[in-house]
Write an enzyme that holds these catalytic residues in place. Structure first.
Site: not given
Length: 357
Positions: A69, A117, A140, A148
């Site tokens: 992301g 992402g 992460e 996530d």
């Protein structure tokens, strides 16, 4: 003459196929909010369009499918209390769910770097094609976040404790190993991917079965690295044993007591990660193992907003991506200082602001 900047997502109909190209090659196709807002409505349209039978998604530039992301934009927004820090995660997770529940064959060609992402744009689909250029990781915990985009759903469903190991350590899998771990569904040599894409587009009745048969035929023709064993094969039993513990502290105790070179390396890796992130991630995967993808994404949205309220995310991004000194000053600084209450708060409902799917 003013030259128009190229669109960040290219979407075209090729025959009865919807073909998506992530088109930010200089940024390794990192996913930003404008891209999400192009992808979501187009996927919803194609899902109900009788002239569209199949979706193919790929990345431009030859280096990455999607490296993650657009963390820098989210960081800047979070510091300012800007809505982007809410909207980005909310709309990204809605898109992840759309892919996970998509009613037509959706094939992600994950040729190159696929992290964060980019994993969310691929892993929840039935068909995920890795090549020798694929590099997968969920790194992460090193930036004060957590794996996530539905990591709490797919990671605990990998073999044994492999998913927990990948989530906590951010270990990188490459090439055929991405499939051997269960993250990719198929392996096809990079040089064959454009021919595969043409054959996918040319399928006369592209059912899931027809797509699977075609992918398997390409996989059979792809002998590259077939003789190499899975990089983690010698350690799978150790991973299951060492990471089968009731807490992150207990995992670290196991690693330190084990004394092997592999265990020592993992203990050193975990010592560099955000203690808060490690505790959140451990619980995320524990709970996610028994949840639907939708419930996991609701949980992860709560966690994303907790990370936006905290300080480790901003410090992690500073240390890893901005100043690049690789010396984050985590707060709390140790696992012992992370209270159960503070972890519980990260998982608590956001009321009206909860994600709705």
């Amino acid at each position: 003459m003013s030259s128009q900047p190229a669109p960040e997502v290219l979407m075209e109909k090729v025959g009865r196929a919807g073909v998506i190209t992530l088109n930010r090659p200089k940024a390794l196709n990192a996913l930003n909010l404008p891209m999400i807002r192009l992808l979501y409505p187009q996927l919803k349209d194609w899902e109900t369009d009788e002239q569209t039978d199949i979706i193919i998604i790929k990345g431009a530039g030859g280096k990455a499918f999607c490296a993650g992301g657009d963390i820098r934009a989210v960081t800047d927004a979070g510091k300012l209390g800007d809505r982007l820090a809410e909207d980005f995660f909310r709309e990204e997770y809605v898109l992840n769910n759309t892919i996970g529940t998509f009613k037509k064959p959706y094939i992600a060609l994950i040729d190159g770097i696929t992290m964060g992402g980019g994993v969310g744009l691929s892993v929840h689909s039935r068909f995920r094609v890795a090549t020798e250029k694929t590099v997968f990781a969920m790194p992460e915990t090193a930036i004060g976040l957590f794996p996530d985009v539905g990591g709490g759903y797919f990671l605990p469903r990998l073999q044994g404790k492999l998913g927990l190991f990948l989530a906590l350590t951010g270990f990188r899998l490459k090439g055929r190993d991405v499939q051997r771990a269960g993250v990719a569904s198929h392996f096809v040599e990079s040089q064959k991917v454009s021919a595969l894409e043409q054959d996918l587009v040319g399928l006369s009745s592209p059912s899931n079965e027809a797509v699977a048969t075609l992918l398997e035929s390409y996989q059979t023709q792809s002998g590259l690295d077939a003789e190499k064993t899975f990089v983690l094969q010698p350690h799978l039993q150790d991973i299951d044993r060492l990471f089968s513990a009731g807490s992150v502290e207990a995992i670290l105790q196991n690693l330190n007591a084990d004394g092997s070179a592999f265990a020592k390396k993992q203990a050193e890796t975990l010592a560099r990660m955000s203690p808060m992130s490690l505790k959140i991630t451990f619980r995320q995967l524990q709970e996610g193992a028994a949840m639907s993808l939708q419930d996991v994404l609701v949980m992860e949205y709560r966690l994303s907003q907790a990370c936006m309220r905290g300080c480790d995310f901003y410090e992690g991004v500073r240390a890893v991506l901005i100043d690049k000194d690789q010396s984050p000053r985590w707060n709390p600084a140790s696992l012992a200082d992370v209270s159960d209450h503070s972890v519980d708060q990260c998982f608590s409902s956001l009321g009206e602001k909860d994600l709705r799917l």
